[in-house]
Design a protein around this motif. Structure first.
Motif, mmCIF file in Angstrom:
data_model
loop_
_atom_site.group_PDB
_atom_site.id
_atom_site.type_symbol
_atom_site.label_atom_id
_atom_site.label_comp_id
_atom_site.label_asym_id
_atom_site.label_seq_id
_atom_site.Cartn_x
_atom_site.Cartn_y
_atom_site.Cartn_z
ATOM 1 N N HIS A 99 0.806 -1.223 0.000
ATOM 2 C CA HIS A 99 0.000 0.000 0.000
ATOM 3 C C HIS A 99 0.840 1.276 0.000
ATOM 4 O O HIS A 99 0.362 2.326 -0.434
ATOM 5 N N TYR A 100 2.058 1.217 0.513
ATOM 6 C CA TYR A 100 2.906 2.404 0.619
ATOM 7 C C TYR A 100 4.272 2.137 -0.004
ATOM 8 O O TYR A 100 4.761 0.994 0.015
ATOM 9 N N HIS A 101 4.875 3.185 -0.541
ATOM 10 C CA HIS A 101 6.257 3.094 -0.962
ATOM 11 C C HIS A 101 6.938 4.427 -0.696
ATOM 12 O O HIS A 101 6.286 5.471 -0.596
ATOM 13 N N ALA A 102 8.259 4.378 -0.533
ATOM 14 C CA ALA A 102 9.040 5.593 -0.285
ATOM 15 C C ALA A 102 10.320 5.530 -1.098
ATOM 16 O O ALA A 102 11.062 4.536 -1.032
ATOM 17 N N HIS A 103 10.560 6.576 -1.885
ATOM 18 C CA HIS A 103 11.819 6.705 -2.607
ATOM 19 C C HIS A 103 12.845 7.356 -1.689
ATOM 20 O O HIS A 103 12.528 8.233 -0.889
ATOM 21 N N ARG A 104 14.090 6.946 -1.825
ATOM 22 C CA ARG A 104 15.159 7.475 -0.994
ATOM 23 C C ARG A 104 15.371 8.960 -1.282
ATOM 24 O O ARG A 104 15.322 9.407 -2.433
ATOM 25 N N THR A 105 15.567 9.710 -0.209
ATOM 26 C CA THR A 105 15.974 11.114 -0.352
ATOM 27 C C THR A 105 17.026 11.426 0.690
ATOM 28 O O THR A 105 17.002 10.894 1.803
ATOM 29 N N ASP A 106 17.980 12.269 0.317
ATOM 30 C CA ASP A 106 19.036 12.695 1.237
ATOM 31 C C ASP A 106 18.901 14.164 1.607
ATOM 32 O O ASP A 106 19.771 14.721 2.282
ATOM 33 N N THR A 107 17.821 14.811 1.190
ATOM 34 C CA THR A 107 17.672 16.244 1.421
ATOM 35 C C THR A 107 16.451 16.552 2.281
ATOM 36 O O THR A 107 15.473 15.800 2.308
ATOM 37 N N MET A 108 16.495 17.666 2.966
ATOM 38 C CA MET A 108 15.390 18.184 3.778
ATOM 39 C C MET A 108 14.870 17.132 4.753
ATOM 40 O O MET A 108 13.663 16.967 4.954
ATOM 41 N N LEU A 109 15.788 16.394 5.382
ATOM 42 C CA LEU A 109 15.402 15.351 6.330
ATOM 43 C C LEU A 109 14.955 15.988 7.646
ATOM 44 O O LEU A 109 15.569 16.941 8.125
ATOM 45 N N PRO A 110 13.898 15.470 8.253
ATOM 46 C CA PRO A 110 13.426 16.031 9.516
ATOM 47 C C PRO A 110 14.302 15.574 10.675
ATOM 48 O O PRO A 110 15.065 14.611 10.552
ATOM 49 N N PRO A 111 14.195 16.229 11.833
ATOM 50 C CA PRO A 111 14.913 15.741 12.999
ATOM 51 C C PRO A 111 14.359 14.401 13.459
ATOM 52 O O PRO A 111 13.198 14.065 13.176
ATOM 53 N N ALA A 112 15.173 13.658 14.166
ATOM 54 C CA ALA A 112 14.741 12.370 14.705
ATOM 55 C C ALA A 112 13.946 12.577 15.989
ATOM 56 O O ALA A 112 14.002 13.637 16.624
ATOM 57 N N ILE A 113 13.216 11.560 16.377
ATOM 58 C CA ILE A 113 12.508 11.588 17.652
ATOM 59 C C ILE A 113 13.504 11.518 18.801
ATOM 60 O O ILE A 113 14.679 11.181 18.622
ATOM 61 N N VAL A 114 13.028 11.830 20.001
ATOM 62 C CA VAL A 114 13.864 11.764 21.201
ATOM 63 C C VAL A 114 13.928 10.339 21.740
ATOM 64 O O VAL A 114 14.985 9.860 22.142
ATOM 65 N N GLN A 115 12.789 9.649 21.760
ATOM 66 C CA GLN A 115 12.728 8.321 22.359
ATOM 67 C C GLN A 115 13.527 7.302 21.553
ATOM 68 O O GLN A 115 13.659 7.422 20.347
ATOM 69 N N GLU A 116 14.009 6.303 22.257
ATOM 70 C CA GLU A 116 14.712 5.190 21.622
ATOM 71 C C GLU A 116 14.096 3.883 22.107
ATOM 72 O O GLU A 116 13.799 3.747 23.289
ATOM 73 N N PRO A 117 13.916 2.901 21.243
ATOM 74 C CA PRO A 117 14.243 2.920 19.811
ATOM 75 C C PRO A 117 13.149 3.548 18.955
ATOM 76 O O PRO A 117 13.329 3.713 17.760
ATOM 77 N N ARG A 118 11.992 3.881 19.580
ATOM 78 C CA ARG A 118 10.883 4.489 18.846
ATOM 79 C C ARG A 118 9.989 5.188 19.857
ATOM 80 O O ARG A 118 10.150 5.034 21.067
ATOM 81 N N ILE A 119 9.039 5.954 19.360
ATOM 82 C CA ILE A 119 7.979 6.468 20.219
ATOM 83 C C ILE A 119 7.209 5.279 20.787
ATOM 84 O O ILE A 119 6.876 4.345 20.065
ATOM 85 N N THR A 120 6.985 5.302 22.092
ATOM 86 C CA THR A 120 6.232 4.222 22.732
ATOM 87 C C THR A 120 4.925 3.992 21.987
ATOM 88 O O THR A 120 4.123 4.908 21.823
ATOM 89 N N THR A 121 4.726 2.765 21.512
ATOM 90 C CA THR A 121 3.591 2.442 20.656
ATOM 91 C C THR A 121 2.761 1.333 21.272
ATOM 92 O O THR A 121 3.223 0.193 21.405
#
Length: 289
Positions: free
Chosen positions: A141-163
């Protein structure tokens, strides 16, 4: 046991007022609900993040199949950074059209199977999106092409936002999805039932059934090498806030069964009474056992 309060109203100003009150009153988390054509929960939580310091902030819950994962990633990342890592994402399939048509006024319900596929891919896609690094993705259902520009900041939590993820016990496919993440929001369908009936669930789901499901999750996570990672089990319910002994008696069986979070809510409160109810119940503090 930790304790969260779910604000069932729609006024963002009141929600932002209640969040620091909940923090001061001993609650561990504050939640708002996410709807369709409704108050934006993530804008509300961003404002709440700026007036709180300790309390966790989240939705109850986000219908991930209804969202564009990259937009949800940006919203949750923003609140996670504003709150210094206090976000909880509660993820589910969303309400089906045959239960509540109000949630499907702009599009057709594609059905449970497709929504389940979208939930799996959406949760999977959020993981690299949250890291803010170049990646590629190709799903059904989803696809993403690689980009190296205009990358957003990462989240603070590790390894992910508590889900936390909704799972239907005893449906193993649904529960295996839950076991891969950070918490279980219980749904229950008795073996003899044709489908998921919220009224039937409320009447038949017991602490004994919860304990059975929690034991299954623990075994599944151990087999997957996740036994040592933190994992939450959520139980939502209503207590008075005026009788500590009676309130503790409601919560204690769920704590004994293995629930780690009690989420206080009363969805039956009429809209005109929500403000007074929410202020009073939040101020009274959680139903500690």
């Amino acid at each position: 046991m930790k304790y969260g309060f779910i604000f069932t109203g729609t006024d963002p100003n009141l929600a932002v007022e209640l969040a620091p009150l909940a923090e001061a009153s001993g609650w561990d988390a504050f939640f708002v609900w996410e709807g369709i054509w409704a108050t934006d929960p993530w804008a509300t939580l961003a404002a709440a993040a700026m007036v709180t310091e300790r309390i966790r902030l989240g939705t109850m819950l986000t219908p991930v199949p209804r969202r564009r994962p990259w937009e949800l990633a940006g919203q949750t990342m923003t609140v996670d950074r504003l709150s210094n890592g206090r976000v909880i994402l509660s993820a589910g399939l969303g309400v089906p059209a045959d239960v509540e048509q109000r949630f499907w006024i702009f599009e057709e319900d594609p059905g449970r199977k497709v929504r389940a596929e979208l939930l799996d891919e959406g949760l999977e896609l959020l993981q690299p999106l949250w890291r803010g690094e170049p990646f590629e993705y190709e799903g059904e259902h989803y696809h993403a092409h690689r980009t190296d520009t205009m990358l957003p900041p990462a989240i603070v939590q590790e390894p992910r936002i508590t889900t936390w993820v909704v799972g239907v016990w005893p449906r193993k496919r649904s529960m295996r999805r839950v076991a891969r993440y950070d918490g279980w929001i219980p749904n229950y369908t008795p073996p003899e039932a044709d489908g998921i009936d919220p009224v039937l669930q409320q009447r038949t789901y017991t602490p004994e059934i919860a304990a059975e499901a929690i034991a299954w999750i623990r075994a599944e996570r151990e087999q997957a090498g996740l036994a040592d990672a933190p994992f939450d089990v959520v139980q939502e319910g209503t207590t008075s806030g005026t009788d500590a002994e009676a309130d503790a008696a409601i919560v204690r069986p769920w704590a004994d069964a293995g629930a780690t979070w009690w989420l206080e809510s009363d969805w039956s409160v009429p809209a005109k009474r929500v403000a007074r109810y929410a202020r009073d119940r939040v101020r009274a503090g959680p139903p500690r056992v």
